[in-house]
Design a protein around this motif. Structure first.
Motif, PDB file in Angstrom:
ATOM      1  N   VAL A 105       0.766  -1.018  -0.165  1.00 29.67           N
ATOM      2  CA  VAL A 105      -0.070  -0.058   0.065  1.00 29.67           C
ATOM      3  C   VAL A 105       0.835   1.321   0.396  1.00 29.67           C
ATOM      4  CG1 VAL A 105      -0.378  -0.040   3.172  1.00 29.67           C
ATOM      5  CG2 VAL A 105      -2.515   1.568   0.854  1.00 29.67           C
ATOM      6  N   ASP A 106       1.759   1.174   0.744  1.00 27.99           N
ATOM      7  CA  ASP A 106       2.990   2.177   1.116  1.00 27.99           C
ATOM      8  C   ASP A 106       3.350   2.981  -0.832  1.00 27.99           C
ATOM      9  OD1 ASP A 106       4.501   0.018   1.189  1.00 27.99           O
ATOM     10  OD2 ASP A 106       6.156   0.942   2.000  1.00 27.99           O
ATOM     11  N   ARG A 107       3.800   1.282  -1.650  1.00 26.50           N
ATOM     12  CA  ARG A 107       4.210   2.194  -2.921  1.00 26.50           C
ATOM     13  C   ARG A 107       3.205   2.544  -3.545  1.00 26.50           C
ATOM     14  NH1 ARG A 107       6.745  -3.584  -5.539  1.00 26.50           N
ATOM     15  NH2 ARG A 107       6.378  -2.166  -7.412  1.00 26.50           N
ATOM     16  N   LEU A 108       1.303   1.902  -3.088  1.00 23.75           N
ATOM     17  CA  LEU A 108       0.584   2.570  -4.267  1.00 23.75           C
ATOM     18  C   LEU A 108       0.949   3.966  -3.142  1.00 23.75           C
ATOM     19  CD1 LEU A 108      -1.974   1.599  -5.612  1.00 23.75           C
ATOM     20  CD2 LEU A 108      -3.149   1.228  -3.988  1.00 23.75           C
ATOM     21  N   GLU A 109       0.404   4.048  -3.040  1.00 23.69           N
ATOM     22  CA  GLU A 109       0.337   5.430  -2.133  1.00 23.69           C
ATOM     23  C   GLU A 109       1.071   6.589  -3.519  1.00 23.69           C
ATOM     24  OE1 GLU A 109      -1.653   6.487   1.580  1.00 23.69           O
ATOM     25  OE2 GLU A 109      -0.261   4.760   1.749  1.00 23.69           O
ATOM     26  N   GLU A 110       2.349   6.020  -2.682  1.00 21.19           N
ATOM     27  CA  GLU A 110       3.022   7.140  -3.812  1.00 21.19           C
ATOM     28  C   GLU A 110       2.673   7.048  -4.952  1.00 21.19           C
ATOM     29  OE1 GLU A 110       8.163   7.024  -4.404  1.00 21.19           O
ATOM     30  OE2 GLU A 110       6.959   5.750  -3.230  1.00 21.19           O
ATOM     31  N   ASN A 111       2.676   6.044  -6.101  1.00 20.59           N
ATOM     32  CA  ASN A 111       2.312   6.018  -7.017  1.00 20.59           C
ATOM     33  C   ASN A 111       1.066   7.500  -6.951  1.00 20.59           C
ATOM     34  OD1 ASN A 111       4.428   3.587  -7.408  1.00 20.59           O
ATOM     35  ND2 ASN A 111       2.743   2.383  -8.213  1.00 20.59           N
ATOM     36  N   LEU A 112       0.078   6.893  -6.991  1.00 17.66           N
ATOM     37  CA  LEU A 112      -0.605   7.598  -7.255  1.00 17.66           C
ATOM     38  C   LEU A 112      -0.272   8.927  -6.894  1.00 17.66           C
ATOM     39  CD1 LEU A 112      -4.117   5.763  -4.896  1.00 17.66           C
ATOM     40  CD2 LEU A 112      -3.558   5.958  -7.440  1.00 17.66           C
ATOM     41  N   LYS A 113       0.034   9.118  -5.570  1.00 18.74           N
ATOM     42  CA  LYS A 113       1.149  10.578  -5.556  1.00 18.74           C
ATOM     43  C   LYS A 113       1.396  11.676  -6.531  1.00 18.74           C
ATOM     44  CE  LYS A 113      -0.134  10.731  -0.336  1.00 18.74           C
ATOM     45  NZ  LYS A 113       0.538  10.593   0.795  1.00 18.74           N
ATOM     46  N   ASN A 114       2.108  10.201  -7.436  1.00 14.69           N
ATOM     47  CA  ASN A 114       3.681  10.510  -8.164  1.00 14.69           C
ATOM     48  C   ASN A 114       1.910  11.277  -9.288  1.00 14.69           C
ATOM     49  OD1 ASN A 114       5.351  10.355  -6.826  1.00 14.69           O
ATOM     50  ND2 ASN A 114       5.596   8.773  -7.574  1.00 14.69           N
ATOM     51  N   ASN A 115       0.951  11.044  -8.926  1.00 12.92           N
ATOM     52  CA  ASN A 115      -0.016  11.214 -10.302  1.00 12.92           C
ATOM     53  C   ASN A 115      -0.647  12.193 -10.303  1.00 12.92           C
ATOM     54  OD1 ASN A 115       0.420   9.028 -13.461  1.00 12.92           O
ATOM     55  ND2 ASN A 115       1.465   7.998 -11.095  1.00 12.92           N
ATOM     56  N   ASN A 116      -0.988  12.730  -9.115  1.00  8.35           N
ATOM     57  CA  ASN A 116      -1.344  13.886  -8.475  1.00  8.35           C
ATOM     58  C   ASN A 116      -2.462  13.180  -8.447  1.00  8.35           C
ATOM     59  OD1 ASN A 116       0.808  16.452  -9.314  1.00  8.35           O
ATOM     60  ND2 ASN A 116      -0.259  15.915 -10.633  1.00  8.35           N
ATOM     61  N   ILE A 117      -3.054  12.745  -7.965  1.00  6.75           N
ATOM     62  CA  ILE A 117      -3.480  11.965  -6.463  1.00  6.75           C
ATOM     63  C   ILE A 117      -4.276  11.538  -5.581  1.00  6.75           C
ATOM     64  CG2 ILE A 117      -5.886   9.299  -6.998  1.00  6.75           C
ATOM     65  CD1 ILE A 117      -4.726   9.288  -9.345  1.00  6.75           C
ATOM     66  N   ASN A 118      -4.257  12.932  -4.807  1.00  5.57           N
ATOM     67  CA  ASN A 118      -4.098  12.920  -3.763  1.00  5.57           C
ATOM     68  C   ASN A 118      -5.336  12.105  -2.254  1.00  5.57           C
ATOM     69  OD1 ASN A 118      -1.439  13.997  -3.811  1.00  5.57           O
ATOM     70  ND2 ASN A 118      -2.367  15.419  -4.992  1.00  5.57           N
ATOM     71  N   ARG A 119      -6.497  11.925  -3.029  1.00  9.65           N
ATOM     72  CA  ARG A 119      -7.760  11.680  -2.843  1.00  9.65           C
ATOM     73  C   ARG A 119      -8.336  11.071  -2.638  1.00  9.65           C
ATOM     74  NH1 ARG A 119     -11.132  15.507  -0.201  1.00  9.65           N
ATOM     75  NH2 ARG A 119     -12.982  14.683  -1.316  1.00  9.65           N
ATOM     76  N   TYR A 120      -7.676   9.416  -1.197  1.00 11.44           N
ATOM     77  CA  TYR A 120      -8.351   8.410  -1.544  1.00 11.44           C
ATOM     78  C   TYR A 120      -8.336   7.370  -0.409  1.00 11.44           C
ATOM     79  CZ  TYR A 120      -3.292   8.464  -0.731  1.00 11.44           C
ATOM     80  OH  TYR A 120      -1.883   8.277  -0.139  1.00 11.44           O
ATOM     81  N   ILE A 121      -9.381   6.748  -0.843  1.00 13.16           N
ATOM     82  CA  ILE A 121      -9.787   5.959   1.186  1.00 13.16           C
ATOM     83  C   ILE A 121      -8.828   4.407   0.622  1.00 13.16           C
ATOM     84  CG2 ILE A 121     -11.600   4.846   2.333  1.00 13.16           C
ATOM     85  CD1 ILE A 121     -12.939   7.276   1.987  1.00 13.16           C
ATOM     86  N   ILE A 122      -8.310   4.297   1.362  1.00 11.98           N
ATOM     87  CA  ILE A 122      -7.651   2.671   1.336  1.00 11.98           C
ATOM     88  C   ILE A 122      -8.883   2.105   1.759  1.00 11.98           C
ATOM     89  CG2 ILE A 122      -6.189   0.540   2.274  1.00 11.98           C
ATOM     90  CD1 ILE A 122      -5.040   3.037   0.186  1.00 11.98           C
ATOM     91  N   LEU A 123      -9.780   0.676   1.329  1.00 10.06           N
ATOM     92  CA  LEU A 123     -10.740  -0.169   1.376  1.00 10.06           C
ATOM     93  C   LEU A 123      -9.755  -0.797   2.555  1.00 10.06           C
ATOM     94  CD1 LEU A 123     -13.014   0.657  -0.994  1.00 10.06           C
ATOM     95  CD2 LEU A 123     -12.998   1.525   1.348  1.00 10.06           C
ATOM     96  N   ASN A 124      -9.145  -2.120   2.234  1.00  7.88           N
ATOM     97  CA  ASN A 124      -8.375  -2.930   2.234  1.00  7.88           C
ATOM     98  C   ASN A 124      -7.058  -2.935   1.537  1.00  7.88           C
ATOM     99  OD1 ASN A 124      -9.079  -4.427  -0.267  1.00  7.88           O
ATOM    100  ND2 ASN A 124     -10.943  -5.056   0.918  1.00  7.88           N
ATOM    101  N   ASN A 125      -6.672  -4.333   1.994  1.00  3.37           N
ATOM    102  CA  ASN A 125      -5.150  -4.687   1.215  1.00  3.37           C
ATOM    103  C   ASN A 125      -4.989  -4.569  -0.698  1.00  3.37           C
ATOM    104  OD1 ASN A 125      -6.186  -7.117   1.775  1.00  3.37           O
ATOM    105  ND2 ASN A 125      -4.593  -8.056   2.819  1.00  3.37           N
TER     106      ASN A 125
END
Length: 229
Positions: free
Chosen positions: A13-33
């Protein structure tokens, strides 16, 4: 305007969050793994999702409707237990199926917390908390993006003042569902709920209008999944 997506991912999940933020996606909710709900501007180009490492599937959040019409024109009601065919359970002298120590979640249109069926004999609520996804009165629950979380103590304060403004069920289906599940029968002893001693956690979903028909309310899959989380 905002729109939302459900995505499935297969990396930490930490890698996913990094990838999202690198694409200017900052609003998300982690629902599960494996699942995340994304909230983006209406102008968002969804083709970006195909290029983000770790996303293996995605879809635009689906529109949901309760597909119910409420009416007060029924001449005679029916008890929850009779309708469900469970009356025999409550006549069994060897068990006490009251729902004690059980928490029931209601994910719907909210709840009328001033209704007597949700107020105990000591004038306190049987609601543990409410997450009103439309409210801006207080911060949302930790880890979420929108709405307000109200505690039992705050609900009790509004009950003392007979003040209905903390969170309002404008549609009624959430209040009905809560009453069927856990109502105390204080309003009418013939219509208590299935598990009268259970407690409630209530999520009032964000509502959207005019998708199916003019003036009709609907919900979004992403908000519903966030409520489950």
């Amino acid at each position: 305007m905002e729109k939302s997506y459900i995505i499935i991912y297969n990396i930490p999940v930490d890698r996913l969050e990094e990838n999202l933020k690198n694409n200017n996606i900052n609003r998300y909710i982690i629902l599960n793994n494996t699942i995340v709900a994304l909230y983006v501007d209406d102008s968002f180009n969804e083709d970006i999702l195909d290029r983000i490492d770790g996303i293996i599937w995605w879809e635009r959040s689906s529109v949901m409707s309760s597909l119910i019409e409420l009416t007060n024109n029924l001449p005679n009601g029916e008890t929850v237990r009779t309708a469900a065919g469970t009356e025999y359970i409550y006549k069994n002298p060897y068990i006490t199926p009251t729902g004690k120590d059980i928490i029931i979640a209601i994910i719907d249109s909210g709840i009328n917390y001033l209704h007597p069926d949700f107020i105990k004999s000591d004038n306190t609520t049987k609601i543990i908390s409410i997450w009103d996804q439309e409210s801006t009165l207080k911060p949302p629950p930790e880890g979420y993006l929108f709405g307000s979380e109200f505690t039992r103590e705050e609900i009790n304060e509004y009950i003392k003042r007979n003040d209905s403004s903390l969170s309002v069920d404008n549609i009624g289906t959430g209040t009905i569902a809560a009453g069927i599940a856990a109502g105390l029968g204080h309003g009418n002893s013939n219509y208590d709920g299935v598990a009268v001693d259970s407690e409630l956690v209530v999520i009032k979903l964000k509502s959207y209008k005019d998708t199916f028909a003019k003036g009709k309310v609907n919900y979004e899959e992403s908000d519903f999944l966030a409520g489950i989380k």
